[in-house]
Each structure stands twice: as structure tokens, then as C-alpha cells.
Design an enzyme around this catalytic site. Structure first.
Site, mmCIF file in Angstrom:
data_model
loop_
_atom_site.group_PDB
_atom_site.id
_atom_site.type_symbol
_atom_site.label_atom_id
_atom_site.label_comp_id
_atom_site.label_asym_id
_atom_site.label_seq_id
_atom_site.Cartn_x
_atom_site.Cartn_y
_atom_site.Cartn_z
ATOM 1 N N SER A 92 0.876 -1.169 0.000
ATOM 2 C CA SER A 92 0.000 0.000 0.000
ATOM 3 C C SER A 92 0.909 1.213 0.000
ATOM 4 O O SER A 92 2.098 1.110 0.367
ATOM 5 C CB SER A 92 -0.862 0.000 1.272
ATOM 6 O OG SER A 92 -1.452 1.266 1.505
ATOM 7 N N TYR B 34 -1.174 -0.964 10.582
ATOM 8 C CA TYR B 34 -1.194 -1.143 9.130
ATOM 9 C C TYR B 34 0.032 -0.487 8.495
ATOM 10 O O TYR B 34 0.735 -1.088 7.685
ATOM 11 C CB TYR B 34 -2.483 -0.540 8.587
ATOM 12 C CG TYR B 34 -2.748 -0.805 7.124
ATOM 13 C CD1 TYR B 34 -3.241 -2.035 6.695
ATOM 14 C CD2 TYR B 34 -2.541 0.190 6.166
ATOM 15 C CE1 TYR B 34 -3.513 -2.273 5.356
ATOM 16 C CE2 TYR B 34 -2.808 -0.040 4.827
ATOM 17 C CZ TYR B 34 -3.295 -1.274 4.424
ATOM 18 O OH TYR B 34 -3.555 -1.501 3.092
#
Length: 266
Positions: free
Chosen positions: A140, A153
Site C-alpha cells: 500500500s 497497518y
């Protein structure tokens, strides 16, 4: 069918998180290019549906569970005797700031975003090495920069880059390539859920929420999962034969924006 239209004919791939979102899109693109694909995920109904639609095979397993992945690789060996490509797309937990993150949630974020990748790669390598195979990690732009209140995350997506580079360094001499794709916003079920608080706060539709979060992105839109799959499959394919240890952003240009200059555009 013209074999040139199926450049991955005869290849065998496994996609973790293959039952939905970017993983599912990767399965479909690999199958279109002729690969036989193992669709790996925890939710049986999803992986079996995608596998049936794409002519692949279902691997009901938790990518972060050592025993599950060993069984999955044994199935690949028994059925096909080879593995050419691993796309590690499982992940997605860790949405809270540091002070609001319990140790239990920290471990869940680690398991979802990093341990799944590590265990999948480790168990796949004995099959990938003889084929001079490839690994693609779906990270990401959170692997490159920090968003608000996504401590776990962000941390473990950053770590994915280190994992990939370590694999590229150690197993490159054996012909194995390892790369990372860093998407920005992608219209997936997970991202749809992340839009809900924004929609509630501002009274927006789902489309309007996506428009808001991509308002400062040069391309002014989120990606479709199929667009990210194209990038992943390219890196996994012989077309990227000299590319290893790379980090490829697929974010509509969001990470090139000089944030302090945004005031001049408003």
C-alpha cells in the site's frame, strides 16, 4: 486460442487473499493469461467461487498459519508439481492510532499484514526456486507514508518492503525475483467499508466519498482492482525478468504530491 495471447500458459500461480478485492482481480488476470491459479483464502465460499470461475483450484487456508500454508504447498506439489508465481495479497488490519492500539490488535495487524507474507513466501520458496519463480507482495502507499490512525497497518506495510528486499537479495542468485506493489485507493470491499465514516460525517454517497479522498490525487480517482492486478501480474511475469527488489507505486500519482503546496491549488 492464440498462444501469444496467453503468455503464462503452463505456469502455476498462487494468490493469497484471492477470494476478493485485489487478490481476486489478480487471479482473474493470471487466468486470462493462461496460468493455472491456486486461489488461497480463509473463506471457503469465496475462494471456491473464484477458482471455479477462473478454472483454478481452491486452497482454503490462512496465509498466516504455518501448518495451513504447508498443506497448501503440499496440495500444489501433488496437483501440479511446480509453482512459478506467488502473489501475496492477504492483509488489511491495524486501523487505530498507537495509544488506542492494544497489544492484541498490534499482533493482529502483524499477523494480517506481515506474517501472512512471510509465511507464504517461506513455504513457497522451495517450489519457486527450481522454477526461478517470482514473488509479488501487495502492500500500500501506507508502506511509504503514514496516514492518520493506522499505526499497525502502516508499520507492517513498511516492513513488507524490507521483507521483499531481503528475499530479492538472498534468493536472487537462485533466480527468484521479489517485488512490491504499493496501491493507493482502490475500489474494493475493504475500501468501501473505510469510506463509511466519511460518508456518515459529510452526508456523502460512496462515489462522493471516493471523490473526496482522491481530490488531491493527480488522476482524481481511485483505481479499479483490475488496474492493480495488471501491475502485479506484470511484475510476476517474464516481461519483468530483470526487475527485483523494486517498489512500484500504483496510486494515481498521490505520493508525488508536494503536500505543503496544496494551499496554492485551493
Amino acid at each position: 486460442m492464440d498462444r501469444s495471447a496467453q503468455p503464462l500458459a503452463g505456469k502455476v500461480a498462487v494468490v493469497t487473499g484471492g477470494g476478493t478485492g485485489i487478490g481476486e482481480a489478480c487471479v482473474r488476470r493470471l487466468a486470462e493469461q493462461g496460468a493455472t491459479v491456486g486461489v488461497l483464502g480463509r473463506r471457503r465460499e469465496l475462494v471456491e467461487r473464484v477458482a471455479a470461475q477462473c478454472g483454478g483450484f481452491a486452497l482454503v487456508a490462512d496465509a498466516g498459519n504455518e501448518a495451513d500454508m504447508q498443506r497448501a504447498m503440499a496440495t500444489v506439489t501433488e496437483r501440479h508439481g511446480r509453482l512459478d508465481m506467488l502473489i501475496a495479497s492477504a492483509g488489511g488490519f491495524g486501523q487505530s492510532a498507537c495509544m488506542e492500539t492494544s497489544v492484541e490488535d498490534w499482533r493482529k495487524a502483524f499477523d494480517a499484514n506481515l506474517n501472512t507474507a512471510f509465511i507464504s513466501a517461506r513455504e513457497a520458496l522451495p517450489l519457486l526456486i527450481p522454477q526461478r519463480g517470482t514473488i509479488v507482495f501487495v502492500a500500500s502507499i501506507a508502506a511509504l507514508a503514514a496516514g492518520p490512525q493506522v499505526c499497525g497497518y502502516t508499520t507492517f506495510k513498511h516492513a513488507l518492503i524490507g521483507l521483499s528486499r531481503s528475499l530479492a537479495r538472498d534468493y536472487g542468485p537462485l533466480g527468484v525475483r521479489s517485488n512490491v506493489v504499493c496501491p493507493g485507493w482502490v475500489r474494493t470491499p475493504m475500501a468501501d467499508e473505510e469510506m463509511q465514516p466519511l460518508m456518515a460525517q459529510h452526508g456523502l454517497s460512496l462515489d462522493e466519498a471516493y471523490a473526496m479522498v482522491t481530490g488531491d490525487v493527480p488522476l482524481k480517482r481511485p483505481a479499479d482492482p483490475a488496474e492493480i492486478a495488471e501491475v502485479c501480474v506484470f511484475l510476476a511475469s517474464p516481461a519483468a525478468s530483470i526487475v527485483t527488489g523494486a517498489v512500484l507505486t500504483a496510486d494515481g500519482g498521490s505520493t508525488i504530491v508536494d503536500v505543503p503546496t496544496l494551499a496554492f491549488t485551493r
